[in-house]
Write an enzyme that holds these catalytic residues in place. Structure first.
Site, mmCIF file in Angstrom:
data_model
loop_
_atom_site.group_PDB
_atom_site.id
_atom_site.type_symbol
_atom_site.label_atom_id
_atom_site.label_comp_id
_atom_site.label_asym_id
_atom_site.label_seq_id
_atom_site.Cartn_x
_atom_site.Cartn_y
_atom_site.Cartn_z
ATOM 1 N N ASP A 23 17.241 58.192 -29.655
ATOM 2 C CA ASP A 23 16.551 59.085 -28.636
ATOM 3 C C ASP A 23 17.370 58.850 -27.138
ATOM 4 O O ASP A 23 17.937 57.845 -27.094
ATOM 5 C CB ASP A 23 15.097 59.050 -28.491
ATOM 6 C CG ASP A 23 14.492 57.393 -28.515
ATOM 7 O OD1 ASP A 23 15.435 56.575 -28.242
ATOM 8 O OD2 ASP A 23 13.513 57.439 -28.769
ATOM 9 N N ASN A 75 1.189 54.155 -29.523
ATOM 10 C CA ASN A 75 0.373 55.209 -30.265
ATOM 11 C C ASN A 75 0.895 55.568 -31.502
ATOM 12 O O ASN A 75 0.717 56.412 -31.851
ATOM 13 C CB ASN A 75 0.437 56.224 -29.190
ATOM 14 C CG ASN A 75 2.111 56.988 -28.866
ATOM 15 O OD1 ASN A 75 2.900 56.143 -29.337
ATOM 16 N ND2 ASN A 75 2.059 57.868 -28.058
ATOM 17 N N HIS A 100 4.246 56.313 -32.223
ATOM 18 C CA HIS A 100 5.503 56.959 -32.049
ATOM 19 C C HIS A 100 6.440 56.230 -32.778
ATOM 20 O O HIS A 100 6.886 55.057 -32.696
ATOM 21 C CB HIS A 100 5.810 57.524 -30.660
ATOM 22 C CG HIS A 100 6.506 56.403 -29.673
ATOM 23 N ND1 HIS A 100 5.756 56.249 -28.427
ATOM 24 C CD2 HIS A 100 7.422 55.474 -29.711
ATOM 25 C CE1 HIS A 100 6.466 55.391 -27.662
ATOM 26 N NE2 HIS A 100 7.527 55.057 -28.678
ATOM 27 N N GLU A 145 6.212 61.878 -30.625
ATOM 28 C CA GLU A 145 4.687 61.346 -30.224
ATOM 29 C C GLU A 145 3.820 61.882 -31.225
ATOM 30 O O GLU A 145 4.176 62.732 -32.061
ATOM 31 C CB GLU A 145 4.524 61.660 -28.687
ATOM 32 C CG GLU A 145 5.688 61.500 -27.658
ATOM 33 C CD GLU A 145 5.024 60.052 -27.240
ATOM 34 O OE1 GLU A 145 4.600 59.306 -27.996
ATOM 35 O OE2 GLU A 145 5.822 59.770 -26.291
HETATM 36 C C1 GLP Z 1 10.440 53.737 -26.726
HETATM 37 C C2 GLP Z 1 11.548 54.120 -27.723
HETATM 38 C C3 GLP Z 1 11.524 53.966 -28.987
HETATM 39 C C4 GLP Z 1 11.099 52.330 -29.266
HETATM 40 C C5 GLP Z 1 9.635 52.185 -28.838
HETATM 41 C C6 GLP Z 1 9.108 51.024 -28.769
HETATM 42 O O1 GLP Z 1 9.580 54.613 -26.266
HETATM 43 N N1 GLP Z 1 11.940 55.538 -27.299
HETATM 44 O O2 GLP Z 1 12.737 54.105 -29.885
HETATM 45 O O3 GLP Z 1 11.124 51.904 -30.584
HETATM 46 O O4 GLP Z 1 9.455 53.006 -27.720
HETATM 47 O O5 GLP Z 1 9.456 50.181 -27.534
HETATM 48 P P1 GLP Z 1 9.312 48.464 -27.398
HETATM 49 O O6 GLP Z 1 10.205 48.018 -28.708
HETATM 50 O O7 GLP Z 1 9.847 48.387 -26.190
HETATM 51 O O8 GLP Z 1 8.019 48.434 -27.822
#
Ligand code: GLP
Length: 257
Positions: A66, A148, A150, A155
């Site tokens: 992303d 959440n 995702h 989302e």
């Molecule tokens: C972000 C990214 C995801 C990532 C997730 C968890 O928004 N777009 O690709 O896996 O949230 O992030 P973190 O590892 O900092 O908890």
């Protein structure tokens, strides 16, 4: 879905990096799906370490999951710069093997100066999905887990057959990602993300979750209820998913997986 529970974030990073390196050794032309965020940082550090004095990525390709809409690849908070800093600048992955969606759709706009911004962004999604297909699709995909549920920027409510597209980010995602921007309000409102359907076509998937903040989401995944309101549950339909969690992230999971 296979579950691996390790003690610490370091052990989690070790396990995930070992898997990536083993797959790269078995298939040097591997197509990797790569996440951003805090969780994979330890994995990337180990990959950089492992590739210090040998070639690992020379024939591989990577596709990031992303990117933020509106941020140029040169923007310090873009996922493009995150990848440069944490992986690309330090390993032997050729430039043409690195793929990210462009949140400004610059190449599309150069090619088609007549189209407006929104249409250019939609075309960028089509371009990215096509580039992935031309590479043969994802081989091994690493995923983080949002609070959440995702995965990538899919989302809650994302259709399980969705493809690469423009999405609105949840407030909780913008809050969680506020550090790089100074405040949640400064976090872009939209992203480009590989779709859940695109991710499910990956040959293998490694989902990583660490820290107590993820415990609730991990417990929900372990409950094995498939529900579009909890995007990670789509992975229950995939034949080759390994979930690696550290002790803290696994803490609320009452039924041991
Ligand atoms: C972000 C990214 C995801 C990532 C997730 C968890 O928004 N777009 O690709 O896996 O949230 O992030 P973190 O590892 O900092 O908890």
């Amino acid at each position: 879905m296979r579950w691996v529970v390790v003690e610490t974030p370091e052990a989690l990073a070790e396990r995930a990096a070992e898997r990536v390196l083993a797959d790269l050794e078995a298939r040097p032309t591997l197509v990797l799906g790569l996440p951003t965020g805090r969780t994979p940082l330890g994995v990337y550090r180990r990959l950089v370490e492992a590739c210090r004095d040998r070639s690992c990525f020379a024939r591989a390709q990577t596709f990031n999951l992303d990117e933020y809409v509106g941020l140029a690849p040169s923007h310090a908070a873009s996922y493009c710069q995150y990848m440069q800093r944490n992986l690309f600048d330090h390993v032997d992955l050729p430039e043409e093997g690195r793929h990210l969606p462009d949140g400004t759709a610059a190449a599309v706009r150069r090619l088609h100066p007549e189209v407006g911004r929104e249409r250019a962004l939609r075309l960028e999604c089509v371009r990215y999905e096509a580039a992935l297909a031309a590479a043969g699709g994802l081989g091994l995909t690493l995923l983080g887990l949002g609070h959440n549920g995702h995965i990538a920027f899919n989302e809650p409510g994302s259709p399980f057959d969705s493809r690469t597209r423009l999405v609105e980010l949840a407030d909780s995602t913008r809050e969680a990602n506020a550090d790089e921007f100074g405040s949640p309000e400064a976090v872009p409102r939209r992203g480009i993300t590989l779709g859940i359907g695109t991710l499910l076509e990956s040959r293998s998937i490694l989902l990583l979750a660490q820290g107590e903040g993820k415990a609730e989401a991990v417990a929900r995944l372990a409950s094995e209820q498939v529900d579009e309101d909890f995007p990670a549950s789509a992975l229950l339909r995939h034949p080759d998913v390994t979930v690696i969690v550290d002790r803290a992230a696994g803490a609320a999971t009452t039924t041991p997986p």
